[in-house]
Design an enzyme around this catalytic site. Structure first.
Site, PDB file in Angstrom:
ATOM      1  N   ASP A  67       6.771  12.837  -9.843  1.00 28.51           N
ATOM      2  CA  ASP A  67       6.890  13.268 -11.239  1.00 28.51           C
ATOM      3  C   ASP A  67       7.367  14.711 -11.351  1.00 28.51           C
ATOM      4  O   ASP A  67       7.404  15.436 -10.366  1.00 28.51           O
ATOM      5  CB  ASP A  67       5.555  13.067 -11.980  1.00 28.51           C
ATOM      6  N   ASP A 136      -8.830  11.174 -15.242  1.00 28.79           N
ATOM      7  CA  ASP A 136      -8.878   9.983 -16.098  1.00 28.79           C
ATOM      8  C   ASP A 136      -8.287   8.759 -15.396  1.00 28.79           C
ATOM      9  O   ASP A 136      -7.957   7.768 -16.039  1.00 28.79           O
ATOM     10  CB  ASP A 136      -8.162  10.248 -17.442  1.00 28.79           C
ATOM     11  N   HIS A 138      -5.448   8.545 -13.670  1.00 29.23           N
ATOM     12  CA  HIS A 138      -3.987   8.358 -13.656  1.00 29.23           C
ATOM     13  C   HIS A 138      -3.386   8.595 -12.269  1.00 29.23           C
ATOM     14  O   HIS A 138      -3.912   9.367 -11.474  1.00 29.23           O
ATOM     15  CB  HIS A 138      -3.287   9.203 -14.729  1.00 29.23           C
ATOM     16  N   GLU A 143      -0.659   8.021 -17.671  1.00 31.52           N
ATOM     17  CA  GLU A 143      -1.905   8.242 -18.397  1.00 31.52           C
ATOM     18  C   GLU A 143      -2.533   6.911 -18.821  1.00 31.52           C
ATOM     19  O   GLU A 143      -1.848   5.882 -18.867  1.00 31.52           O
ATOM     20  CB  GLU A 143      -1.606   9.065 -19.664  1.00 31.52           C
TER      21      GLU A 143
END
Ligand code: GLP
Length: 271
Positions: A67, A136, A138, A143
């Protein structure tokens, strides 16, 4: 999923290094996927040491990173490209032309994402992808709520992720709100995956990834269906696993299983 639990961060990095080394030397993997974040830093330091000892050669290896932030040029100190250059690529003999990244300043996120997917496919796919995990759950920048079949795409970063990433920027308003990321489906296509997690703050995400339902609410949970994922974590990150004993029992029992089978074959006159 194979789960290897180590005592601390140092052991996680050393174990991960041996797995990366096997992939490069024994399985001759030429296309690797890398991740950013603080978790893989100790592994990258081990890779640099391995390179300096002459164990690894990157001259014919190509890489794809997971990313990149939107709006940052590669030379920006907070870009993921810069991170990789400072912590790994600048310290090994990889050819700059073999390093692949999303262009954070692209004029078309759609074309950039399509081109990234095409380039990965044209090189026969990523053989080993290294991953971290967000609090979280990811992976990459996928997400909660992202399709588990997603391909490379632009991401609106969640508040938790912005808050976690703020520590690298001088002020909150400097943190990019968008990023480009391989999709969960792109990651699932990688032949092997090596996910690292350390520290108690990752314990909930790790438990959801390994033992929770497969859900877009924890995109890492998709890896339960990946045929060759190894998770290397420290005790703190493993602390919320309900079946920790079982995971620890299964992690290293391959040779033991064969010894047992061989003894049984002897016993029944088959060897
Ligand atoms: C970012 C990156 C992820 C990384 C995560 C956790 O969201 N895009 O690839 O896994 O941060 O980072 P850290 O290892 O610093 O906790």
């Amino acid at each position: 999923m194979k789960v290897i639990v180590k005592d601390n961060e140092k052991q996680v990095a050393e174990t991960a290094y041996l797995l990366v080394k096997d992939a490069i030397i024994d399985r001759q993997y030429k296309v690797l996927g890398f991740a950013t974040g603080s978790t893989p830093l100790a592994l990258y330091a081990e890779i640099v040491k391995g390179f300096q000892r002459g164990e690894l050669d990157f001259s014919d290896i190509s890489t794809f990173n997971l990313d990149e932030y939107l709006g940052l040029p590669p030379e920006h100190p907070m870009s993921y490209r810069f991170f990789m250059e400072s912590n790994l690529f600048g310290k090994i003999n990889i050819k700059p032309s073999n390093i692949h990244f999303f262009d954070g300043l692209t004029d078309s996120v759609e074309a950039e994402c399509d081109d990234y997917e095409d380039l990965i496919a044209s090189m026969g796919g990523i053989k080993l992808q290294i991953l971290g995990i967000g609090r979280d759950g990811h992976i990459g920048f996928n997400e909660p709520g992202t399709s588990l079949e997603s391909r490379s795409h632009y991401v609106t970063l969640a508040k938790e992720t912005l808050a976690d990433n703020q520590r690298f920027f001088s002020k909150a308003s400097d943190v990019p709100r968008w990023a480009l990321s391989m999709g969960v489906g792109t990651i699932m296509d990688c032949q092997e995956i090596l996910l690292l997690a350390t520290g108690e703050k990752k314990a909930d995400a790790v438990a959801a990834m390994i033992e929770g339902p497969i859900s877009t609410m924890c995109t890492a949970s998709a890896l339960q269906n990946h045929p060759a994922t190894t998770v290397v974590i420290d005790k703190a990150a493993a602390s919320k696993l309900k079946r920790l004993d079982y995971w620890m029992q299964t992690a290293d029992d391959y040779n033991e299983m064969y010894d047992y089978l061989l003894a049984a074959r002897h016993r029944y006159g088959l060897e």
